[in-house]
Design a protein around this motif. Structure first.
Motif, PDB file in Angstrom:
ATOM      1  N   LEU A   1       0.825  -1.206   0.000  1.00 46.51           N
ATOM      2  CA  LEU A   1       0.000   0.000   0.000  1.00 46.51           C
ATOM      3  C   LEU A   1       0.861   1.258   0.000  1.00 46.51           C
ATOM      4  CD1 LEU A   1      -2.842  -1.030   2.487  1.00 46.51           C
ATOM      5  CD2 LEU A   1      -3.111  -0.505   0.062  1.00 46.51           C
ATOM      6  N   VAL A   2       2.025   1.194   0.661  1.00 47.79           N
ATOM      7  CA  VAL A   2       2.942   2.343   0.648  1.00 47.79           C
ATOM      8  C   VAL A   2       3.409   2.620  -0.777  1.00 47.79           C
ATOM      9  CG1 VAL A   2       5.145   3.216   1.498  1.00 47.79           C
ATOM     10  CG2 VAL A   2       3.678   1.859   3.005  1.00 47.79           C
ATOM     11  N   ALA A   3       3.689   1.547  -1.537  1.00 44.64           N
ATOM     12  CA  ALA A   3       4.109   1.713  -2.920  1.00 44.64           C
ATOM     13  C   ALA A   3       2.987   2.283  -3.774  1.00 44.64           C
ATOM     14  CB  ALA A   3       4.565   0.368  -3.492  1.00 44.64           C
ATOM     15  N   VAL A   4       1.744   1.875  -3.497  1.00 43.32           N
ATOM     16  CA  VAL A   4       0.599   2.415  -4.243  1.00 43.32           C
ATOM     17  C   VAL A   4       0.460   3.914  -4.003  1.00 43.32           C
ATOM     18  CG1 VAL A   4      -1.914   2.344  -4.471  1.00 43.32           C
ATOM     19  CG2 VAL A   4      -0.632   0.217  -4.259  1.00 43.32           C
ATOM     20  N   ILE A   5       0.628   4.335  -2.755  1.00 45.27           N
ATOM     21  CA  ILE A   5       0.569   5.769  -2.434  1.00 45.27           C
ATOM     22  C   ILE A   5       1.669   6.526  -3.175  1.00 45.27           C
ATOM     23  CG2 ILE A   5       0.789   7.469  -0.579  1.00 45.27           C
ATOM     24  CD1 ILE A   5      -0.340   5.295   1.322  1.00 45.27           C
ATOM     25  N   THR A   6       2.871   5.945  -3.215  1.00 51.46           N
ATOM     26  CA  THR A   6       3.990   6.580  -3.911  1.00 51.46           C
ATOM     27  C   THR A   6       3.722   6.688  -5.405  1.00 51.46           C
ATOM     28  OG1 THR A   6       5.470   5.589  -2.272  1.00 51.46           O
ATOM     29  CG2 THR A   6       6.489   6.517  -4.239  1.00 51.46           C
ATOM     30  N   THR A   7       3.172   5.627  -6.000  1.00 52.00           N
ATOM     31  CA  THR A   7       2.830   5.668  -7.418  1.00 52.00           C
ATOM     32  C   THR A   7       1.875   6.806  -7.719  1.00 52.00           C
ATOM     33  OG1 THR A   7       3.075   3.266  -7.602  1.00 52.00           O
ATOM     34  CG2 THR A   7       1.815   4.352  -9.319  1.00 52.00           C
ATOM     35  N   SER A   8       0.854   6.943  -6.890  1.00 52.47           N
ATOM     36  CA  SER A   8      -0.141   7.998  -7.095  1.00 52.47           C
ATOM     37  C   SER A   8       0.482   9.383  -6.975  1.00 52.47           C
ATOM     38  CB  SER A   8      -1.266   7.845  -6.071  1.00 52.47           C
ATOM     39  OG  SER A   8      -2.193   8.897  -6.175  1.00 52.47           O
TER      40      SER A   8
ATOM     41  N   THR B   1      -7.226   6.896 -16.969  1.00 55.62           N
ATOM     42  CA  THR B   1      -5.960   6.438 -16.395  1.00 55.62           C
ATOM     43  C   THR B   1      -5.395   7.465 -15.419  1.00 55.62           C
ATOM     44  OG1 THR B   1      -5.475   5.189 -18.400  1.00 55.62           O
ATOM     45  CG2 THR B   1      -3.628   5.663 -16.946  1.00 55.62           C
ATOM     46  N   ALA B   2      -5.400   8.746 -15.824  1.00 52.70           N
ATOM     47  CA  ALA B   2      -4.863   9.802 -14.964  1.00 52.70           C
ATOM     48  C   ALA B   2      -5.702   9.962 -13.697  1.00 52.70           C
ATOM     49  CB  ALA B   2      -4.817  11.119 -15.737  1.00 52.70           C
ATOM     50  N   THR B   3      -7.026   9.898 -13.839  1.00 58.81           N
ATOM     51  CA  THR B   3      -7.904  10.045 -12.683  1.00 58.81           C
ATOM     52  C   THR B   3      -7.763   8.860 -11.733  1.00 58.81           C
ATOM     53  OG1 THR B   3      -9.474  11.274 -14.070  1.00 58.81           O
ATOM     54  CG2 THR B   3     -10.290  10.469 -11.963  1.00 58.81           C
ATOM     55  N   SER B   4      -7.585   7.655 -12.280  1.00 60.71           N
ATOM     56  CA  SER B   4      -7.362   6.480 -11.443  1.00 60.71           C
ATOM     57  C   SER B   4      -6.069   6.623 -10.644  1.00 60.71           C
ATOM     58  CB  SER B   4      -7.315   5.223 -12.314  1.00 60.71           C
ATOM     59  OG  SER B   4      -6.962   4.090 -11.547  1.00 60.71           O
ATOM     60  N   ASN B   5      -5.002   7.090 -11.303  1.00 56.69           N
ATOM     61  CA  ASN B   5      -3.730   7.310 -10.594  1.00 56.69           C
ATOM     62  C   ASN B   5      -3.892   8.332  -9.476  1.00 56.69           C
ATOM     63  OD1 ASN B   5      -1.532   5.688 -11.610  1.00 56.69           O
ATOM     64  ND2 ASN B   5      -1.781   6.718 -13.564  1.00 56.69           N
ATOM     65  N   PHE B   6      -4.739   9.328  -9.703  1.00 56.41           N
ATOM     66  CA  PHE B   6      -5.000  10.349  -8.690  1.00 56.41           C
ATOM     67  C   PHE B   6      -5.740   9.752  -7.492  1.00 56.41           C
ATOM     68  CE2 PHE B   6      -8.239  13.471  -7.202  1.00 56.41           C
ATOM     69  CZ  PHE B   6      -7.389  14.346  -6.550  1.00 56.41           C
ATOM     70  N   MET B   7      -6.693   8.842  -7.765  1.00 57.26           N
ATOM     71  CA  MET B   7      -7.536   8.298  -6.702  1.00 57.26           C
ATOM     72  C   MET B   7      -6.854   7.226  -5.871  1.00 57.26           C
ATOM     73  SD  MET B   7     -11.436   8.015  -8.109  1.00 57.26           S
ATOM     74  CE  MET B   7     -11.059   7.054  -9.571  1.00 57.26           C
ATOM     75  N   ILE B   8      -5.999   6.418  -6.502  1.00 60.57           N
ATOM     76  CA  ILE B   8      -5.480   5.248  -5.791  1.00 60.57           C
ATOM     77  C   ILE B   8      -4.646   5.620  -4.571  1.00 60.57           C
ATOM     78  CG2 ILE B   8      -5.536   3.712  -7.790  1.00 60.57           C
ATOM     79  CD1 ILE B   8      -2.593   4.224  -8.229  1.00 60.57           C
ATOM     80  N   GLY B   9      -4.013   6.780  -4.595  1.00 61.42           N
ATOM     81  CA  GLY B   9      -3.222   7.197  -3.440  1.00 61.42           C
ATOM     82  C   GLY B   9      -4.089   7.469  -2.228  1.00 61.42           C
ATOM     83  N   VAL B  10      -5.215   8.170  -2.443  1.00 56.24           N
ATOM     84  CA  VAL B  10      -6.141   8.451  -1.340  1.00 56.24           C
ATOM     85  C   VAL B  10      -6.743   7.160  -0.816  1.00 56.24           C
ATOM     86  CG1 VAL B  10      -8.174   9.771  -0.644  1.00 56.24           C
ATOM     87  CG2 VAL B  10      -6.644  10.683  -2.401  1.00 56.24           C
ATOM     88  N   THR B  11      -7.110   6.271  -1.751  1.00 55.57           N
ATOM     89  CA  THR B  11      -7.686   4.982  -1.365  1.00 55.57           C
ATOM     90  C   THR B  11      -6.708   4.174  -0.513  1.00 55.57           C
ATOM     91  OG1 THR B  11      -8.925   4.928  -3.436  1.00 55.57           O
ATOM     92  CG2 THR B  11      -8.727   2.859  -2.240  1.00 55.57           C
ATOM     93  N   ALA B  12      -5.467   4.064  -0.984  1.00 61.87           N
ATOM     94  CA  ALA B  12      -4.461   3.291  -0.260  1.00 61.87           C
ATOM     95  C   ALA B  12      -4.154   3.905   1.098  1.00 61.87           C
ATOM     96  CB  ALA B  12      -3.189   3.190  -1.101  1.00 61.87           C
ATOM     97  N   ALA B  13      -4.138   5.238   1.173  1.00 59.92           N
ATOM     98  CA  ALA B  13      -3.853   5.894   2.447  1.00 59.92           C
ATOM     99  C   ALA B  13      -4.922   5.588   3.486  1.00 59.92           C
ATOM    100  CB  ALA B  13      -3.737   7.400   2.239  1.00 59.92           C
ATOM    101  N   ALA B  14      -6.184   5.485   3.041  1.00 61.25           N
ATOM    102  CA  ALA B  14      -7.284   5.211   3.978  1.00 61.25           C
ATOM    103  C   ALA B  14      -7.098   3.869   4.674  1.00 61.25           C
ATOM    104  CB  ALA B  14      -8.616   5.240   3.231  1.00 61.25           C
ATOM    105  N   SER B  15      -6.616   2.876   3.940  1.00 61.95           N
ATOM    106  CA  SER B  15      -6.414   1.559   4.551  1.00 61.95           C
ATOM    107  C   SER B  15      -5.008   1.387   5.121  1.00 61.95           C
ATOM    108  CB  SER B  15      -6.693   0.450   3.528  1.00 61.95           C
ATOM    109  OG  SER B  15      -6.026   0.691   2.324  1.00 61.95           O
TER     110      SER B  15
END
Length: 266
Positions: free
Chosen positions: A48-55, A186-200
């Motif tokens: 999840l840390v890597a997902v946040i970094t990707t975003s 694709t760009a909007t998904s990259n924007f969202m995944i960081g917030v999603t991953a941070a929540a969990s």
């Protein structure tokens, strides 16, 4: 040596994640569990840390190019964050075999989705990609918001449960059902995944399921790979990258299934 290997793995996952909008966690979680011997729940939390970094890395590039639909992303993120936070608490009640089985099923689903929609997506991507170096986005109006919110709730649940960004669900839904151009999806998904991953990720961190010594070199590699992937995305034909991603996911799904059967055998 281990740190360099993790950084290289993070670079590869970040590059593919930024190009395809799926975040990279779908690769990192099973690799950490299968090839590094990390317990599945800690592999999920660490990825999840890597997902946040990707975003964070890829979104900075997409926002500069104005290819991110911030209003759409924040609307869908309400459902996604809720799903991620709830399932992050529930993951403690699942055993290792159940989580590995769920992840194998998700990998198979993601591979099938990409294979079924990939050809059509790439054919329609060309006219919206660029002209004289500039990104050209055709006029559009997002539709079917209830469907998008429902899909985002499911994507958030999978993110909290499996340590992935939810992009393999959100990108096809936005593109196919919500009338959003692929480059924006694709760009909007990259924007969202960081917030999603941070929540969990907050829940996983409080439970001690994030290994900082593993997450740190991964995050460095993911950051560099994500920046490069986001800058290459408008100029590169990603069909071969997507098929490579599918091949890796199918391999990991097969490996997980074999591992489950051999471990469960008497």
């Amino acid at each position: 040596m281990l740190s360099a290997l993790l950084a290289l793995l993070g670079f590869f996952a970040g590059l593919l994640g930024a190009l395809t909008g799926i975040g990279g966690g779908v690769l990192l979680t099973p690799i950490l569990a299968l090839h590094f011997g990390i317990p599945i729940r800690q592999a999920i939390g660490t990825s999840l840390v890597a997902v946040i970094t990707t975003s964070a890395a890829s979104s900075s590039v997409h926002l500069q190019r104005h290819t991110t639909d911030i209003r759409l992303g924040m609307t869908l993120e309400l459902a996604t964050s809720f799903g991620a936070a709830v399932t992050a608490y529930l993951v403690g009640y699942f055993n290792r075999n159940v989580l590995e089985g769920l992840f194998a099923g998700f990998l198979l689903y993601s591979s099938t989705t990409i294979l079924l929609s990939g050809g059509k997506v790439k054919d329609q991507e060309v006219p919206a990609a660029k002209s004289d170096g500039e990104i050209v986005i055709p006029p559009y109006e997002p539709r079917r918001y209830p469907l998008g919110l429902g899909a985002s709730l499911v994507a958030g649940g999978l993110s909290g449960l499996l340590g992935i960004g939810g992009g393999p669900i959100k990108v096809p839904v936005m593109f196919i059902f919500m009338n959003v151009p692929l480059i924006v999806a694709t760009a909007t998904s990259n924007f969202m995944i960081g917030v999603t991953a941070a929540a969990s990720a907050i829940v996983y961190y409080r439970r001690g399921d994030i290994l900082v010594e593993i997450a740190a070199p991964l995050a460095v590699g993911v950051f560099v790979g994500s920046l490069l992937g986001a800058r290459l995305a408008p100029r590169i034909r990603t069909k071969y990258v997507v098929y490579l991603l599918v091949a890796i996911m199918l391999y990991l799904a097969g490996h997980l299934i074999v591992h489950l059967f051999t471990e469960g055998a008497p």
